[in-house]
Design a protein around this motif. Structure first.
Motif, PDB file in Angstrom:
ATOM      1  N   PRO A 247      -6.515  -8.748 -32.908  1.00 14.13           N
ATOM      2  CA  PRO A 247      -7.870  -8.605 -32.352  1.00 14.13           C
ATOM      3  C   PRO A 247      -8.016  -9.390 -31.048  1.00 14.13           C
ATOM      4  N   ARG A 248      -8.694  -8.774 -30.076  1.00 12.73           N
ATOM      5  CA  ARG A 248      -8.844  -9.410 -28.769  1.00 12.73           C
ATOM      6  C   ARG A 248     -10.132 -10.210 -28.646  1.00 12.73           C
ATOM      7  N   HIS A 249     -11.218  -9.691 -29.211  1.00 14.81           N
ATOM      8  CA  HIS A 249     -12.524 -10.322 -29.001  1.00 14.81           C
ATOM      9  C   HIS A 249     -12.740 -11.467 -29.997  1.00 14.81           C
ATOM     10  N   PRO A 250     -13.338 -12.578 -29.549  1.00 15.31           N
ATOM     11  CA  PRO A 250     -13.585 -13.711 -30.461  1.00 15.31           C
ATOM     12  C   PRO A 250     -14.413 -13.334 -31.692  1.00 15.31           C
ATOM     13  N   TYR A 251     -15.355 -12.390 -31.509  1.00 12.92           N
ATOM     14  CA  TYR A 251     -16.195 -11.989 -32.646  1.00 12.92           C
ATOM     15  C   TYR A 251     -15.360 -11.268 -33.718  1.00 12.92           C
ATOM     16  N   THR A 252     -14.454 -10.385 -33.285  1.00 13.81           N
ATOM     17  CA  THR A 252     -13.563  -9.713 -34.231  1.00 13.81           C
ATOM     18  C   THR A 252     -12.684 -10.734 -34.934  1.00 13.81           C
ATOM     19  N   GLN A 253     -12.179 -11.686 -34.162  1.00 14.40           N
ATOM     20  CA  GLN A 253     -11.336 -12.743 -34.738  1.00 14.40           C
ATOM     21  C   GLN A 253     -12.119 -13.545 -35.781  1.00 14.40           C
ATOM     22  N   LYS A 254     -13.399 -13.799 -35.486  1.00 10.95           N
ATOM     23  CA  LYS A 254     -14.240 -14.553 -36.430  1.00 10.95           C
ATOM     24  C   LYS A 254     -14.458 -13.758 -37.717  1.00 10.95           C
ATOM     25  N   LEU A 255     -14.730 -12.451 -37.593  1.00  9.14           N
ATOM     26  CA  LEU A 255     -14.922 -11.612 -38.778  1.00  9.14           C
ATOM     27  C   LEU A 255     -13.678 -11.606 -39.664  1.00  9.14           C
ATOM     28  N   LEU A 256     -12.517 -11.465 -39.029  1.00 11.58           N
ATOM     29  CA  LEU A 256     -11.270 -11.403 -39.796  1.00 11.58           C
ATOM     30  C   LEU A 256     -10.946 -12.750 -40.434  1.00 11.58           C
ATOM     31  N   ALA A 257     -11.247 -13.834 -39.717  1.00 11.64           N
ATOM     32  CA  ALA A 257     -10.981 -15.173 -40.263  1.00 11.64           C
ATOM     33  C   ALA A 257     -11.863 -15.479 -41.465  1.00 11.64           C
ATOM     34  N   ALA A 258     -13.038 -14.824 -41.526  1.00 11.25           N
ATOM     35  CA  ALA A 258     -13.990 -15.086 -42.613  1.00 11.25           C
ATOM     36  C   ALA A 258     -13.666 -14.324 -43.897  1.00 11.25           C
ATOM     37  N   VAL A 259     -12.734 -13.353 -43.820  1.00  9.19           N
ATOM     38  CA  VAL A 259     -12.387 -12.591 -45.023  1.00  9.19           C
ATOM     39  C   VAL A 259     -11.719 -13.536 -46.014  1.00  9.19           C
ATOM     40  N   PRO A 260     -12.266 -13.657 -47.243  1.00  8.88           N
ATOM     41  CA  PRO A 260     -11.640 -14.564 -48.205  1.00  8.88           C
ATOM     42  C   PRO A 260     -10.216 -14.107 -48.527  1.00  8.88           C
ATOM     43  N   SER A 261      -9.325 -15.068 -48.616  1.00  6.12           N
ATOM     44  CA  SER A 261      -7.930 -14.763 -48.920  1.00  6.12           C
ATOM     45  C   SER A 261      -7.740 -14.570 -50.422  1.00  6.12           C
ATOM     46  N   LEU A 262      -6.742 -13.759 -50.782  1.00 10.48           N
ATOM     47  CA  LEU A 262      -6.381 -13.622 -52.199  1.00 10.48           C
ATOM     48  C   LEU A 262      -5.522 -14.799 -52.664  1.00 10.48           C
ATOM     49  N   THR A 263      -5.106 -15.650 -51.716  1.00 14.95           N
ATOM     50  CA  THR A 263      -4.374 -16.853 -52.096  1.00 14.95           C
ATOM     51  C   THR A 263      -5.379 -17.918 -52.511  1.00 14.95           C
ATOM     52  N   PRO A 264      -5.333 -18.372 -53.769  1.00 14.36           N
ATOM     53  CA  PRO A 264      -6.342 -19.339 -54.234  1.00 14.36           C
ATOM     54  C   PRO A 264      -6.382 -20.606 -53.396  1.00 14.36           C
ATOM     55  N   ALA A 265      -7.604 -21.092 -53.158  1.00  7.91           N
ATOM     56  CA  ALA A 265      -7.783 -22.338 -52.423  1.00  7.91           C
ATOM     57  C   ALA A 265      -7.261 -23.505 -53.250  1.00  7.91           C
ATOM     58  N   VAL A 266      -6.806 -24.555 -52.553  1.00  5.42           N
ATOM     59  CA  VAL A 266      -6.367 -25.776 -53.242  1.00  5.42           C
ATOM     60  C   VAL A 266      -7.622 -26.621 -53.493  1.00  5.42           C
ATOM     61  N   LEU A 267      -7.977 -26.787 -54.758  1.00  6.73           N
ATOM     62  CA  LEU A 267      -9.195 -27.506 -55.124  1.00  6.73           C
ATOM     63  C   LEU A 267      -8.843 -28.863 -55.712  1.00  6.73           C
ATOM     64  N   PRO A 268      -9.714 -29.874 -55.528  1.00 11.66           N
ATOM     65  CA  PRO A 268      -9.415 -31.213 -56.060  1.00 11.66           C
ATOM     66  C   PRO A 268      -9.366 -31.208 -57.588  1.00 11.66           C
ATOM     67  N   PRO A 269      -8.601 -32.133 -58.181  1.00  8.14           N
ATOM     68  CA  PRO A 269      -8.532 -32.189 -59.648  1.00  8.14           C
ATOM     69  C   PRO A 269      -9.890 -32.522 -60.259  1.00  8.14           C
TER      70      PRO A 269
END
Length: 535
Positions: A247-269
């Protein structure tokens, strides 16, 4: 070169004087070839649905086209009168709306609604119309079409209703199909089926598809080309691989960066403490008559057990009808369970009489899926947030002061206290819903599809807000969702529900890395966009 099925050139749609910007969309240029799918993406308010309504001639009276053209097979739709547009709708352009339950007539049988399309255009005789209705229901993959044709909309599931909407949109074999967020309210497996269906139909019929969505996973699954809108301006356009891959435009980059990943987040114990809420052997049976008059029992919750400690989030995941929301509502006794034990610490909530239950309800609160439906439109947000504490004995002045603090806690201005729900965006309303739930200082928060209706960027903000508040207040959260990407980002543990039972549970990372049950594997495989958004 192929003549475009749809060509939009320089389209500008003016908003009323009091709006937040002059134009809903400005100088838009888009084309769609026969058999091609163009996805128009952007956040709520970006103007994407306005483009669809302009093509259909269904703009609100306050929104006016002031420049440009919309050419369908060479004919400018903006120059047509209403009578001519009525002929275009259905015959040349079909539309699938976001919420089929509000788009279908609740008092008409399914077949009658499809037949009505033919009648409106004076096509076929009575017998042919009926036969064609059955053919269309068959084509969109509905089970037992002759029997389903006699049903009413409320007797069908969400996915079945959406298939009926697709059948109606395709009834007259239009050149262009507009799909306006057609899968937003559907669970992942139904969503995957609907996307596959639309894709198959456009290949079979050579139909051009204008697909409007804010879900980048869906875009990755179905788009040939993508157009990105930001506040009414087309900021980027290209093939799916170009826009999603680089993606070239910052707004498109922001939208794509906001998509939640299927890789689980590392959460504190989590702390090794006694459970804040424990549920043992919860059961709930609904008894209802089916479409064909046969009484049947549905086990919405069948022997459900789990416990949550302070600061922990348990995700209840599964398809629509799996029983997740029933379990959440039983925990608050908004629905009375048939059996089982629900305890908040040492307090057995499931045994309390109504008067005592009212006093104790402040310990467990709920954030609902649709903040607009769950907030009283006639009350200010200050009143909405303060009503709970006032009902439990807090003086109104003190409760309103606390409401201001809560508005700031959820990222809104304290000055918003005198505004009404309709004056906020969807994401802001959901923040108000969270503030209302926190006003009673609960130990447990039940979030029922709390972010499913929100744009990805707003969704990301709300998820971060929930985690921040949880860390600050030590809340235990029961997070009900059909979105596995969201569950991966926020849940310490996952319980997968199918037909009222928990079929698999455990730490989120373990389940996503090595799902043991076939149903869990099916859910993960159906996530639109697959592993494309790994971040």
């Amino acid at each position: 070169m192929t003549t475009p099925a749809l060509a939009i050139e320089g389209l500008t749609l003016a908003l009323p004087v009091m709006a937040d910007r002059p134009n809903a969309v400005e100088d838009i240029k888009l084309t769609i070839a026969p058999g091609e799918t163009l996805c128009v993406v952007g956040e709520s308010g970006s103007g994407k649905s306005m483009i669809a309504h302009a093509v259909m001639g269904l703009l609100p009276k306050a929104v006016k086209p002031t420049a440009g053209s919309i050419k369908l097979a060479g004919r400018d739709l903006l120059t047509l009168d209403e009578a001519a547009m009525e002929d275009v709708r259905g015959r040349e352009v079909g539309m699938i709306f976001q919420e089929p339950m509000t788009s279908l007539n609740p008092v008409m049988r399914i077949s009658d609604q499809i037949v009505e399309t033919f009648e409106a255009h004076g096509l076929h005789d009575k017998a042919t119309r009926r036969a064609r209705a059955i053919e269309l229901l068959t084509e969109v993959g509905l089970p037992d079409p002759p029997r389903l044709a006699k049903a009413y909309p409320h007797e069908l599931s969400g996915g079945q209703r959406q298939r009926v909407m697709i059948a109606m949109a395709l009834a007259l074999e239009p050149k262009l199909l507009i799909a306006d967020e057609p899968t937003t309210a559907l669970d992942v497996t139904t969503q995957a089926q609907i996307l596959k269906l639309i894709d198959n139909l456009r290949h079979r019929h050579g139909t051009a598809v204008l697909f409007i969505t804010h879900d980048m996973g869906v875009v990755a699954e179905i788009a040939d080309r993508i157009a990105v809108l930001e506040k009414g301006v087309l900021v980027e356009e290209g093939t799916a691989d170009q826009v999603l891959g680089s993606p070239r435009h910052p707004y498109t980059q922001k939208l794509l960066a906001a998509v939640p990943s299927l890789t689980p987040a590392v959460l504190p114990p989590l702390p090794d403490t006694a459970p804040v809420i424990s549920v043992e052997g919860l059961g709930k049976i609904y008894r209802k008559r089916s479409l064909f008059g046969v009484a049947r029992e549905v086990k919405a919750a069948d022997d459900i057990s789990f416990a949550l400690v302070r600061g922990e989030t348990l995700g209840l995941v599964g398809e629509s009808g799996s029983g997740k929301s029933t379990v959440g509502r039983c925990c608050l006794r908004l629905i009375e369970p048939d059996r089982g034990r629900i305890a908040l610490g040492d307090l057995v909530l499931s045994e309390l009489k109504p008067a005592e239950l009212r006093r104790q309800r402040k310990r467990i609160q709920m954030v609902f899926q649709d903040p607009f439906a769950s907030l009283n439109p006639r009350q200010t947000v200050g009143r909405i947030i303060s009503d709970g504490p006032v009902a439990h004995g807090t003086p109104r002045k003190e409760a309103l002061a606390r409401a201001k603090e809560l508005l700031e806690l959820v990222g809104l201005s304290a000055n918003a206290i005198d505004r009404y729900p309709h004056e906020f965006s969807g994401g802001q309303r959901q923040r108000v819903g969270i503030a209302r739930a926190l006003a009673l200082e609960p130990d447990v928060l039940v979030a029922d599809e709390a972010v499913s209706a929100l744009d990805v960027s707003v969704q990301a903000q709300i998820l971060k807000l929930i985690k921040d508040i949880q860390g600050r207040l030590g809340l235990a959260i029961l997070f009900v969702t059909h979105d596995l990407r969201v569950a991966a980002q926020i849940c310490d543990r996952i319980a997968v529900m199918q037909r009222g039972r928990i079929v698999e549970s455990g730490p989120t990372a373990a389940i996503f890395a090595d799902p043991q049950h076939a149903y869990t594997r099916q859910l993960l495989a159906a996530v639109p966009g697959g592993g494309r958004f790994g971040h």
